[in-house]
Design an enzyme around this catalytic site. Structure first.
Site, mmCIF file in Angstrom:
data_model
loop_
_atom_site.group_PDB
_atom_site.id
_atom_site.type_symbol
_atom_site.label_atom_id
_atom_site.label_comp_id
_atom_site.label_asym_id
_atom_site.label_seq_id
_atom_site.Cartn_x
_atom_site.Cartn_y
_atom_site.Cartn_z
ATOM 1 N N ASP A 57 -52.969 70.177 -36.447
ATOM 2 C CA ASP A 57 -53.441 70.056 -37.822
ATOM 3 C C ASP A 57 -54.901 70.535 -37.890
ATOM 4 O O ASP A 57 -55.202 71.632 -37.434
ATOM 5 C CB ASP A 57 -53.284 68.598 -38.294
ATOM 6 C CG ASP A 57 -53.616 68.402 -39.762
ATOM 7 O OD1 ASP A 57 -52.794 68.738 -40.624
ATOM 8 O OD2 ASP A 57 -54.728 67.900 -40.051
ATOM 9 N N TYR A 88 -62.756 67.940 -46.163
ATOM 10 C CA TYR A 88 -62.049 69.009 -46.872
ATOM 11 C C TYR A 88 -62.990 69.754 -47.819
ATOM 12 O O TYR A 88 -62.889 70.980 -47.969
ATOM 13 C CB TYR A 88 -60.856 68.439 -47.643
ATOM 14 C CG TYR A 88 -59.636 68.259 -46.779
ATOM 15 C CD1 TYR A 88 -58.648 69.230 -46.729
ATOM 16 C CD2 TYR A 88 -59.480 67.124 -45.987
ATOM 17 C CE1 TYR A 88 -57.535 69.074 -45.914
ATOM 18 C CE2 TYR A 88 -58.376 66.955 -45.174
ATOM 19 C CZ TYR A 88 -57.400 67.940 -45.142
ATOM 20 O OH TYR A 88 -56.307 67.785 -44.328
ATOM 21 N N HIS A 132 -44.781 68.011 -37.516
ATOM 22 C CA HIS A 132 -46.216 68.237 -37.610
ATOM 23 C C HIS A 132 -47.010 67.296 -36.704
ATOM 24 O O HIS A 132 -48.017 67.686 -36.113
ATOM 25 C CB HIS A 132 -46.618 68.033 -39.072
ATOM 26 C CG HIS A 132 -48.031 68.376 -39.390
ATOM 27 N ND1 HIS A 132 -48.436 69.649 -39.719
ATOM 28 C CD2 HIS A 132 -49.155 67.608 -39.450
ATOM 29 C CE1 HIS A 132 -49.734 69.662 -39.970
ATOM 30 N NE2 HIS A 132 -50.195 68.427 -39.826
#
Length: 388
Positions: free
Chosen positions: A181, A311, A363
């Site tokens: 990730d 982010y 994932h």
């Protein structure tokens, strides 16, 4: 700014008052009206979230997970004013390779609990003792037990530099890096910062971007075309969380910091969408208590906002999106169901020497298929020159 290089012992000990506060907030949740006929396509169904919240309040045992983490040596050190927490588990095998394991979002160090034993002590877990690892497992700056960061500018590049400094403080001159990730973005950056020290980079949940080259697009295999379609679906229909955190992280922080059910929904949605698609519910892919423990890490540390801000930094960091020269450091890639990595795209910037594709897992590979991830790490690093 803190300049000490001291490494201090650390032990997780969430105050009982925090546990009591969590239970009180869960008991007093103000639930929205249910929307008849709505499934997962609009977000986490209310009925399912109520079940998870009930389990979190009444049957989940945080202390058991706290003890599982505390069974391993943990430390904290301050780098550029930020506390960086990490597990440091050494192997009994002579010549073991130091390996930095980097989690992503919404992950934590809890992801790696099931791989610690097999990687550090392969002799006791049916593996070749010649391929063993000393593990360094940090909480990313601003995540989990590294505590929130209190200033802007903590880009992935800065996080990579901090982890490079961490390995230097531990005295590791040669080491490998593994990440999934966000960790799959940060791990290669660590290699670019220290190509003379990083012997190899291994990634899972790698995101690759189309090159735009007509020859590349025409050469895509059927499975690669399916991954490209999945990537487009993600961009079209599953990026709400990313756009919110990448543009207005502070706004969403209030709800995630004040409401445990809000934090639970925010994270569980990602486990539903990103785990092995063969599973109907997130807990079919990852043990329910482990899911709740991971959410609890974000809740008890109050790092929802700090991790969301990462982010924003990513979205607004020009260097993140600039073209990069090909890294000379060998890279290994493990591709699991739901991953979107395409080799010909990845090879534009990475020296890929190892690429395996699996038909189970997802994932969150360390949680969903730890045996496959361990095997892939052994195969990749076992093929490289020893770290000396």
């Amino acid at each position: 700014m803190e300049t000490t290089t001291e490494i201090r012992p650390f032990r997780i000990d969430v105050p009982q008052s925090d546990l009591d506060d969590l239970n009180a907030r869960l008991a007093n949740t103000r639930w929205p009206a249910e929307l008849a006929g709505a499934g997962w396509e609009r977000g986490v169904p209310t009925e399912y979230l109520k079940e998870l919240a009930e389990a979190w309040q009444h049957t989940f045992d945080w202390r058991a997970h706290e003890a599982a983490l505390n069974a391993y040596p943990q430390f904290v050190t301050t780098i550029e004013g930020a506390d960086v927490h990490f597990l440091h588990v050494t192997s009994p095998e002579a010549g073991a390779t130091p390996l930095l394991l980097v989690h992503g979002w919404p992950g934590s160090v809890l992801e790696f609990l099931d791989v610690i034993g097999p990687l550090t002590d392969p002799r006791a877990h049916g593996g070749d003792p010649a391929v063993a690892f000393h593990l360094v497992i940090p909480s990313l700056p601003g995540h989990g037990f590294s505590s929130p960061v209190h200033e802007t500018g903590w880009t992935d590049g800065r996080a990579a530099a901090a982890l490079t400094e961490l390995m230097a403080r531990l005295g590791y001159e040669k080491y490998g890096v593994q990440g999934g990730d966000i960790g799959a973005f940060i791990a290669p950056q660590i290699a670019r910062l220290s190509p003379d020290k990083v012997v190899g980079v291994h990634v899972n949940a790698l995101t690759t971007f189309p090159t735009g080259d007509p020859e590349d697009m025409a050469a895509l295999t059927e499975s690669e075309q399916q991954r490209l379609a999945a990537f487009k679906k993600f961009q079209d229909d599953q990026m709400g969380y990313m756009n919110q955190q990448g543009t207005r992280p502070l706004t969403v922080t209030y709800g995630l910091t004040d409401s445990p059910v809000g934090q639970l929904a925010w994270i569980i949605e990602k486990f539903k969408e990103w785990t092995d698609p063969a599973n109907e519910l997130p807990e079919d892919a990852v043990d329910r208590d482990r899911l709740l423990a991971n959410v609890s890490v974000y809740w008890f540390t109050g790092t929802a906002g700090s991790s969301a801000n990462a982010y924003y930094e990513r979205f607004h960091d020009p260097s993140m999106w600039m073209p990069k020269e090909k890294s000379p450091v060998p890279m290994g890639v493990a591709v699991f169901p739901n991953d979107v990595a395409i080799r010909r795209f990845a090879e534009k910037t990475a020296t890929i020497v190892h690429w395996n594709e699996y038909d189970r897992g997802g994932h969150f590979a360390a949680l969903e298929a730890p045996d496959l991830l361990v095997g892939d790490l052994r195969e990749f690093f076992g093929s490289l020159a020893p770290a000396t």
